[in-house]
Structure formats: C-alpha cells, structure tokens
Design an enzyme around this catalytic site. Structure first.
Site, PDB file in Angstrom:
ATOM      1  N   CYS A 134       0.836  -1.210   0.000  1.00 25.08           N
ATOM      2  CA  CYS A 134       0.000   0.000   0.000  1.00 25.08           C
ATOM      3  C   CYS A 134       0.866   1.253   0.000  1.00 25.08           C
ATOM      4  O   CYS A 134       1.456   1.595   1.033  1.00 25.08           O
ATOM      5  CB  CYS A 134      -0.929  -0.030   1.210  1.00 25.08           C
ATOM      6  SG  CYS A 134      -2.009   1.422   1.316  1.00 25.08           S
ATOM      7  N   CYS A 137      -0.612   4.129   2.138  1.00 30.00           N
ATOM      8  CA  CYS A 137      -0.430   3.910   3.576  1.00 30.00           C
ATOM      9  C   CYS A 137       1.016   4.167   3.996  1.00 30.00           C
ATOM     10  O   CYS A 137       1.275   4.819   4.988  1.00 30.00           O
ATOM     11  CB  CYS A 137      -0.768   2.465   3.964  1.00 30.00           C
ATOM     12  SG  CYS A 137      -2.298   1.854   3.289  1.00 30.00           S
ATOM     13  N   ASP A 138       1.958   3.620   3.235  1.00 30.01           N
ATOM     14  CA  ASP A 138       3.336   3.538   3.728  1.00 30.01           C
ATOM     15  C   ASP A 138       4.347   4.395   2.972  1.00 30.01           C
ATOM     16  O   ASP A 138       5.490   4.507   3.408  1.00 30.01           O
ATOM     17  CB  ASP A 138       3.803   2.069   3.689  1.00 30.01           C
ATOM     18  CG  ASP A 138       2.938   1.200   4.595  1.00 30.01           C
ATOM     19  OD1 ASP A 138       2.438   1.727   5.607  1.00 30.01           O
ATOM     20  OD2 ASP A 138       2.752   0.012   4.291  1.00 30.01           O
TER      21      ASP A 138
END
Ligand code: FAD
Ligand code: NAP
Length: 318
Positions: A134, A137-138
C-alpha cells in the site's frame, strides 16, 4: 429474521454496525470469521487516520471499535459466511460455513480484498517492516528515500508514479520487458526522472535485519547477473483478489453487478444493483483502500439500509 446482516468486521463492517444500531435497527448481526478489526490490524504503523495524532499500530487503532458498536446493540457472530442469496421474495438468505442459515431483510457486504503475494524469499518475513502492498499507507515512511516497486501492471505503474512524488527514487522491478499497464501510464512513468526501470529480472530475495528491509536482490533472466538495490522499502503490486465469494451463486453468477475485476458496483449510497443489498469498503469499485474511506462507506451503507428496512415496514412488505 434479522433487520440487517453485515458480512465482515473490518472498518467498513464495524462502522456499518455502529450507524445501523445507533440509527434504530434492532436486530443487527455482524458476521466476522476472525477477530473484528480487519486488514489494518496487520499494520504496525498507521498515521493517516484523522484525529489520531500519534503513530499507532493497526491493532491499537481498532481496539475500541467493537466495544463502541456493541454498546448500541450490535451483535458479533464469529462465523464465516459462505453465501448470500435471495432465493424467493424479499428476504436474503445468509449461509454459514457450519451449515446453518439465517434470513435478513437487508445485507451489507464488507469482506474487503487481499493483495497477492509475489512469493520471493523475505516477503513474509519483512511484511510490514519494509515490504508493503500500500503506497498511500506507507509511502510517506520513505520520504526522500529510494524504494522498489514489484510488478508491471496498472497498479504497479500508478503506485510508482505516486511514490515518485514522495521518494527520491523509485525502481520499477518487472519480470518481463513488456508491461500489462496501459501504454500511456508506462510512458508517464518512463518520462518521470525519479523512476528507473529494472526489467527482465526475477526477485531472488528481500533482505534485512531486525530493524527492517535493507535491500532487494534481483537476478537477470538472460545473463544470471545479480543486481543489488540497497532500498529500505519494497512495494509489491502483483495483483489483488476481491473477497467477493459470498456473492457467488450456485450457478456461478453474482447476486449483484460486479465489474471485470470482481469489484462490487455501487452508487454513491453504496447501493448495489440488488435492492436491499449494499457493499462497503475495499470490496467496492474505485475503493481508495483506506480505513477512513471504508469507515465512511460503512456509515453510508448503514444509513441506506435503515431507510430500506423502514420502507419495507411502511409498505408491510416484510
Ligand atoms: P477489511 O479490513 O479487509 O475487513 C474485511 C473483514 O471481512 C476481515 O476482517 C475478514 O476476516 C472478514 N471476512 C472476509 N470474508 C468473510 C466471510 N466470508 N465471512 C465472514 N467474515 C469475512 N489503510 C489506511 O487508511 N492507512 C494505513 O496506514 C493502512 N495501512 C495498511 C497496512 C497493511 C499491512 C494493510 C494490509 C492494509 C493497510 N491499510 C491502511 C488498508 C486498510 O487496512 C483497508 O483499506 C481497510 O481495512 C479496508 O476495510 P474493509 O472493512 O473494507 O475490509
Ligand atoms: P495485473 O494487471 O494482474 O498485473 C500484475 C503484475 O504483476 C504483472 O505485471 C505480472 O507480471 C506481475 N506479477 C504477477 N505475479 C508475479 C510474481 N509472482 N512475481 C513478480 N511479478 C508478478 O494486476 P494489477 O496491476 O493489480 O491490476 C489488476 C487489474 O486492475 C488489471 O486489469 C488492471 O488493468 C486494473 N487496474 C486498472 C487501473 C486503471 O485503469 N487506472 C488501475 C489499477 C488496476 P506479468 O505481466 O509478467 O504477468
């Protein structure tokens, strides 16, 4: 008979449960085959859920959600749903893996999806510690650092472009010279000065230590030459399975419309093509695959389910 059956207990299912029960539906069961919380509980660091200033683990983020829902009357049944159907009339039939059957006036499906694994050494070991599926997300954790993206499809190339806005360099690592991604997307990536293509290679391993990933070792398919990329982040985009199995009917068709990737087609109120059936979270078309969006979908779907059940009662249909 249930007013509402919710399938899946991630952010979408839990929020649907909260809004449905707090909004007046009385007989609401959330079927979750594991512990409630969903996919985010695999994450060790979440820093993009609004209102939570600290970096928290996914477990910590989700810890209080079930209790909040139960306070308003949501029931959780730890059970796997194998199929949702509508054999006759208006009622939905919810079949569980132990053979039991429940009926419901409305259903919200929130079963999420699963990114595929590439299968290289270190992928499991370093998942969440440098290996990610992701970028939204990251990606920020690798600001001004170099990362590698594995895959040659639309997702890999689009996410590489996203990461190039944050990271100092993005290696797109692909096992062939040709790409499944749309030619226009490949062109945009090729024209991006921060993206370097490493093609015709197999991933040998991702390596690191207790602190996380330190690099990725690749092997040229033709010459056997080994290439070492000392990157702290490796993003794997080799396909995605939508968890839509519960909607599959005995004849192989789906209970409602799904697109070519198996994602459930919904409108802005999370209504599917089947009246009374809603879908929320990562299972739906164009899902941003974020906790905040899944939660928003769940609330939206529950509001729709309340209105639908009220309509059934008003018209004496159920
Ligand atoms: P899910 O969370 O996938 O929940 C679906 C639930 O349904 C699961 O609990 C599953 O057990 C259950 N289920 C499935 N099939 C059945 C069945 N047949 N019967 C009963 N139960 C069933 N998002 C962010 O916003 N920020 C982040 O930093 C972030 N980091 C992430 C890190 C990792 C490692 C991962 C994996 C995801 C991350 N995400 C992040 C994405 C986020 O987790 C998802 O977008 C979100 O969880 C989707 O919620 P959902 O409710 O739609 O589905
Ligand atoms: P995908 O198109 O199936 O591509 C997966 C990629 O990963 C392929 O390049 C594949 O290589 C590679 N791969 C698969 N297994 C691997 C392994 N074990 N090791 C290394 N590499 C591996 O998946 P996707 O990119 O997630 O896209 C899924 C669908 O969604 C596609 O139809 C795509 O077009 C669509 N999509 C569309 C958009 C858009 O229209 N904007 C955006 C995202 C996704 P090979 O090519 O060699 O098989």
């Amino acid at each position: 008979m249930l007013d509402l059956a919710i399938i899946g207990g991630g952010p979408a299912g839990l929020t649907a449960g909260l809004y449905a029960t707090r909004g007046g539906l009385e007989n609401v069961v959330m079927y979750e085959k594991g512990m409630p919380g969903g996919a985010i509980t695999q994450s060790s660091e979440v820093e993009n859920y609004p209102g939570i200033k600290e970096v928290v683990s996914g477990m910590d983020l989700m810890a209080s959600w079930p209790e909040q829902c139960m306070r308003f009357g949501l029931k959780h049944e730890m059970a796997e749903v194998v199929r949702v159907s509508r054999p006759e009339g208006l009622c939905f039939k919810v079949e569980l893996s132990d053979g039991s059957v429940e009926t419901a006036k409305s259903v919200i499906v929130c079963t999420g999806g699963t990114p595929r694994k590439a299968g290289f050494k270190g992928e499991e070991e370093f998942f969440g510690r440098g290996v990610s599926t992701c970028a939204t997300c990251d990606g920020f954790f690798y600001r001004d650092k170099e990362v590698a993206v594995i895959g040659g499809g639309d997702t890999a190339l689009e996410e590489a472009l996203y990461l190039a806005n944050i990271c100092s360099k993005v290696y797109v690592v692909h096992r062939r010279d040709e790409f499944r991604a749309a030619p226009s997307t490949v062109k945009r990536a090729r024209e991006n000065g921060k993206i370097e293509f490493v093609t015709n290679v197999l991933v040998e391993e991702v390596y690191g230590d207790a602190m996380g990933v330190q690099g990725i070792r690749l092997k040229k398919k033709d010459s056997g030459e080994v290439i070492d990329l000392p990157v702290p982040g490796v993003f794997v985009f080799v396909g995605y399975d939508v968890n839509n199995r519960v909607l599959k009917q005995e004849d192989g068709s789906f209970l409602c419309d799904v697109n070519e990737y198996g994602e459930v087609v919904v409108d802005l109120q999370m209504r599917t093509s089947e009246q009374g059936l809603f879908a929320a979270g990562d299972i739906r078309i164009m899902a941003p695959k974020q906790v905040v969006c899944a939660a928003g979908d769940g609330a939206n779907a529950a509001i729709g389910a309340i209105a639908y059940v009220e309509h059934l009662h008003r018209e004496n249909l159920c």
